[in-house]
Design an enzyme around this catalytic site. Structure first.
Site, PDB file in Angstrom:
ATOM      1  N   LYS A 105      -3.936  12.940   9.332  1.00 10.93           N
ATOM      2  CA  LYS A 105      -3.019  11.810   9.170  1.00 10.93           C
ATOM      3  C   LYS A 105      -2.263  11.676  10.488  1.00 10.93           C
ATOM      4  CE  LYS A 105       1.164  10.226   6.941  1.00 10.93           C
ATOM      5  NZ  LYS A 105       2.357  10.620   6.138  1.00 10.93           N
ATOM      6  N   GLY A 166      11.094   7.739   3.528  1.00 11.37           N
ATOM      7  CA  GLY A 166      12.202   8.347   2.807  1.00 11.37           C
ATOM      8  C   GLY A 166      13.233   7.392   2.256  1.00 11.37           C
ATOM      9  N   ALA A 192       4.554   5.658   2.741  1.00 12.53           N
ATOM     10  CA  ALA A 192       5.991   5.681   3.061  1.00 12.53           C
ATOM     11  C   ALA A 192       6.742   4.519   2.431  1.00 12.53           C
ATOM     12  CB  ALA A 192       6.238   5.701   4.560  1.00 12.53           C
ATOM     13  N   GLY A 193       7.937   4.835   1.956  1.00 11.12           N
ATOM     14  CA  GLY A 193       8.868   3.828   1.484  1.00 11.12           C
ATOM     15  C   GLY A 193       8.842   3.530   0.005  1.00 11.12           C
ATOM     16  N   ASN A 214       5.716  11.258  -0.972  1.00 10.79           N
ATOM     17  CA  ASN A 214       6.309  12.579  -0.811  1.00 10.79           C
ATOM     18  C   ASN A 214       7.724  12.587  -1.367  1.00 10.79           C
ATOM     19  OD1 ASN A 214       6.359  15.075   1.859  1.00 10.79           O
ATOM     20  ND2 ASN A 214       7.287  15.134  -0.133  1.00 10.79           N
ATOM     21  N   THR A 215       8.646  11.928  -0.661  1.00 14.64           N
ATOM     22  CA  THR A 215      10.060  12.012  -1.005  1.00 14.64           C
ATOM     23  C   THR A 215      10.348  11.537  -2.422  1.00 14.64           C
ATOM     24  OG1 THR A 215      10.519  11.560   1.324  1.00 14.64           O
ATOM     25  CG2 THR A 215      12.374  11.447  -0.191  1.00 14.64           C
TER      26      THR A 215
END
Length: 269
Positions: A105, A166, A192-193, A214-215
């Site tokens: 990645k 995040g 992301a996001g 992830n987050t």
């Protein structure tokens, strides 16, 4: 996880995966929570970085790498924290040696505040890694020209953000993301996001091929339950896309057709 039978498998660089969810491994409260979340989500791959600071007990030391091996899920190394082409290429080469995989990645950060990708150098870094035999999954913005250039240099999939890493804001530019899906024929995964399972479901309904999280999972009050919720949402969005949603209408339409005169209005005299 790798798939050999499903007719609707996610296909990246010729490899089939049963899941369309990729899961990050950072910021979990403990190794046991991370392990349980991965087992609940059953992702296609889990991401991991060589540039770990070791400040989080879920990420520190050899125990983390043992955990990854125990999970028996393909690892997608990333170049998180890299700010130059050479740094990203070197990190990718190290990751290939450590994990024994050509997957990478590609993250090349251009701004430390927004964690926005360095779009000016990202294409060149991707080009070098593709020539070196890597299966490059580039983290990028939703810019159409940038994504097309990444495809042009050999990236067989592209991973545009929905919002800055995040933030959990969900898709902030739906028009651009939907335009990407209309214009590019390669697999697209939102990276992301995303903050809610409904965000993941939405982009899958638009025709995206997968999501990387992830987050949103790691910082949930119950990461394990949230991992399952996202897995379900991704599948629901995919199924809805395949089913073909009705077109939005400007005027109300009765769901039950009315034919003739209701029986209680008949004249019985």
């Amino acid at each position: 996880m790798p798939d050999t039978a499903s007719d609707d498998a996610l296909v990246l660089y010729g490899q089939r995966f049963a899941s369309r969810l990729l899961l990050g491994t950072a910021r979990y409260p403990s190794p046991s929570v991370l392990e349980a979340a991965v087992r609940r989500a059953r992702p296609a791959m889990v991401t991991a970085s060589l540039r770990r600071q070791g400040s989080n007990p879920a990420e520190a030391g050899s125990g983390f790498w043992e955990l990854l091996r125990r999970l028996d899920v393909p690892v997608l190394p990333n170049t998180a924290g890299c700010h130059s082409i050479q740094e990203a290429v070197t990190t990718a080469q190290m990751a290939r040696e450590v994990f024994g995989t050509p997957w990478i990645k590609l993250e090349l950060i251009g701004d430390d505040y927004t964690l926005q990708p360095d779009t000016l150098n990202l294409v060149e870094a991707a080009s070098q890694l593709v020539r070196d035999g890597f299966h490059v999954l580039p983290y990028c913005t939703e810019d159409l020209v940038l994504c097309q250039r990444l495809v042009d240099v050999g990236c067989q999939a592209v991973m545009p953000w929905a919002a800055p890493i995040g933030t959990g804001r969900g898709p902030v530019n739906p028009y651009a993301l939907r335009t990407l899906r209309e214009r590019l024929d390669v697999p697209l995964l939102v990276d992301a996001g995303l903050g809610l399972p409904s965000h993941a479901c939405q982009v899958m309904e638009w025709g995206y091929d997968g999501v990387l999280l992830n987050t949103a999972v790691a910082l949930a009050q119950d990461p394990v339950a949230m991992a399952g919720a996202f897995a379900d949402a991704v599948q629901a969005g995919r199924t809805a896309r395949q089913a073909g949603a009705m077109s939005a209408q400007d005027a109300a339409q009765p769901s039950t057709p009315v034919l003739g005169t209701p029986f209680w209005h008949h004249d019985h005299g």
